[in-house]
Design a protein around this motif. Structure first.
Motif, PDB file in Angstrom:
ATOM      1  N   GLN A 264       0.835  -1.196   0.000  1.00  0.00           N
ATOM      2  CA  GLN A 264       0.000   0.000   0.000  1.00  0.00           C
ATOM      3  C   GLN A 264       0.873   1.251   0.000  1.00  0.00           C
ATOM      4  O   GLN A 264       2.066   1.196   0.269  1.00  0.00           O
ATOM      5  CB  GLN A 264      -0.944  -0.014   1.205  1.00  0.00           C
ATOM      6  N   MET A 265       0.257   2.383  -0.315  1.00  0.00           N
ATOM      7  CA  MET A 265       0.969   3.647  -0.420  1.00  0.00           C
ATOM      8  C   MET A 265       0.816   4.454   0.865  1.00  0.00           C
ATOM      9  O   MET A 265      -0.181   4.333   1.571  1.00  0.00           O
ATOM     10  CB  MET A 265       0.419   4.455  -1.591  1.00  0.00           C
ATOM     11  N   ALA A 266       1.820   5.293   1.134  1.00  0.00           N
ATOM     12  CA  ALA A 266       1.803   6.192   2.280  1.00  0.00           C
ATOM     13  C   ALA A 266       2.427   7.515   1.831  1.00  0.00           C
ATOM     14  O   ALA A 266       3.092   7.587   0.798  1.00  0.00           O
ATOM     15  CB  ALA A 266       2.583   5.600   3.441  1.00  0.00           C
ATOM     16  N   THR A 267       2.197   8.563   2.609  1.00  0.00           N
ATOM     17  CA  THR A 267       2.749   9.883   2.318  1.00  0.00           C
ATOM     18  C   THR A 267       3.731  10.269   3.406  1.00  0.00           C
ATOM     19  O   THR A 267       3.429  10.140   4.596  1.00  0.00           O
ATOM     20  CB  THR A 267       1.607  10.925   2.256  1.00  0.00           C
TER      21      THR A 267
ATOM     22  N   HIS B 212      -0.288   6.870   6.912  1.00  0.00           N
ATOM     23  CA  HIS B 212      -1.035   5.807   6.216  1.00  0.00           C
ATOM     24  C   HIS B 212      -2.353   5.616   6.931  1.00  0.00           C
ATOM     25  O   HIS B 212      -2.392   5.437   8.149  1.00  0.00           O
ATOM     26  CB  HIS B 212      -0.247   4.499   6.210  1.00  0.00           C
TER      27      HIS B 212
ATOM     28  N   ARG C  43       5.389  10.250  -2.095  1.00  0.00           N
ATOM     29  CA  ARG C  43       4.630   9.001  -1.960  1.00  0.00           C
ATOM     30  C   ARG C  43       5.621   7.845  -1.854  1.00  0.00           C
ATOM     31  O   ARG C  43       6.595   7.786  -2.604  1.00  0.00           O
ATOM     32  CB  ARG C  43       3.709   8.785  -3.161  1.00  0.00           C
ATOM     33  N   VAL C  44       5.375   6.946  -0.919  1.00  0.00           N
ATOM     34  CA  VAL C  44       6.220   5.769  -0.739  1.00  0.00           C
ATOM     35  C   VAL C  44       5.343   4.526  -0.674  1.00  0.00           C
ATOM     36  O   VAL C  44       4.156   4.607  -0.341  1.00  0.00           O
ATOM     37  CB  VAL C  44       7.086   5.872   0.543  1.00  0.00           C
ATOM     38  N   ARG C  45       5.941   3.399  -1.018  1.00  0.00           N
ATOM     39  CA  ARG C  45       5.230   2.109  -0.954  1.00  0.00           C
ATOM     40  C   ARG C  45       5.726   1.368   0.282  1.00  0.00           C
ATOM     41  O   ARG C  45       6.930   1.289   0.529  1.00  0.00           O
ATOM     42  CB  ARG C  45       5.512   1.281  -2.202  1.00  0.00           C
TER      43      ARG C  45
ATOM     44  N   THR D  77       6.748  -1.772   2.173  1.00  0.00           N
ATOM     45  CA  THR D  77       7.246  -3.096   1.766  1.00  0.00           C
ATOM     46  C   THR D  77       7.176  -4.119   2.894  1.00  0.00           C
ATOM     47  O   THR D  77       7.293  -5.310   2.654  1.00  0.00           O
ATOM     48  CB  THR D  77       8.702  -3.003   1.272  1.00  0.00           C
TER      49      THR D  77
ATOM     50  N   VAL E 284       9.735   1.210   3.976  1.00  0.00           N
ATOM     51  CA  VAL E 284       9.160   1.848   2.784  1.00  0.00           C
ATOM     52  C   VAL E 284      10.212   1.986   1.690  1.00  0.00           C
ATOM     53  O   VAL E 284      11.416   1.935   1.943  1.00  0.00           O
ATOM     54  CB  VAL E 284       8.584   3.238   3.123  1.00  0.00           C
TER      55      VAL E 284
ATOM     56  N   VAL F 250       8.318   5.640  -4.521  1.00  0.00           N
ATOM     57  CA  VAL F 250       7.532   5.270  -5.700  1.00  0.00           C
ATOM     58  C   VAL F 250       8.076   6.082  -6.859  1.00  0.00           C
ATOM     59  O   VAL F 250       8.210   7.302  -6.776  1.00  0.00           O
ATOM     60  CB  VAL F 250       6.040   5.568  -5.487  1.00  0.00           C
TER      61      VAL F 250
END
Length: 152
Positions: free
Chosen positions: A101-104, A118, A135-137, A139, A148, A151
């Motif tokens: 999922q993505m987070a800021t 998130h 934006r980061v994914r 992991t 993270v 992206v």
């Protein structure tokens, strides 16, 4: 005559075995451990045998002991060969559920550490350097920290 066998002989012994089997099955439901259910099965079988055949209480106790050991062995072997697999391995593992999922980024990730937002929570994050607002994914997790990656 032994006190236990004398007491059991005064009842219809099959009621004792059936009650013991039901008690052990109920105890397995209350405190699951996949152990008592095999003893419950052995007690229920002895109850059925005591009802159908004229066998003495000492023989019933001996048969119960033998059957209890046999059912425990068979049950353990069955569970080893057919392990219980969870329908959802990530259940109650929030970090695993968040992977992908993505987070800021809310506090710049510098030196490998920062904070990300998130859902409705802000988390400590570890990963490659990233500025605020990036934006980061997610992991994975390491304890309460999110791992993270940026992206592209």
């Amino acid at each position: 005559m032994d006190t236990v066998t004398g007491w059991l002989s005064s009842l219809d012994a099959y009621w004792f075995w059936l009650a013991l089997g039901l008690f052990l099955a109920a105890a397995e439901m209350l405190v699951p451990g996949i152990f008592l259910i095999w003893l419950a099965g052995a007690a229920l079988v002895i109850g059925a045998l005591a009802f159908l055949l004229p066998i003495g209480v000492p023989l019933q106790i001996l048969l119960f002991a033998v059957l209890a050991i046999a059912t425990l062995y068979i049950g353990k072997r069955y569970l080893r060969d057919n392990p219980i697999v969870s329908a959802d391995p990530a259940m109650n593992k929030r970090g695993l559920r968040m992977a992908g999922q993505m987070a800021t980024v809310t506090q710049a990730i510098s030196g490998g550490q920062g904070r990300v937002h998130h859902g409705d929570t802000e988390w400590i994050a570890r990963g490659a350097d990233a500025p605020v607002g990036a934006r980061v994914r997610i992991t994975g997790t390491d304890g309460a920290e999110l791992l993270v990656e940026p992206v592209e």
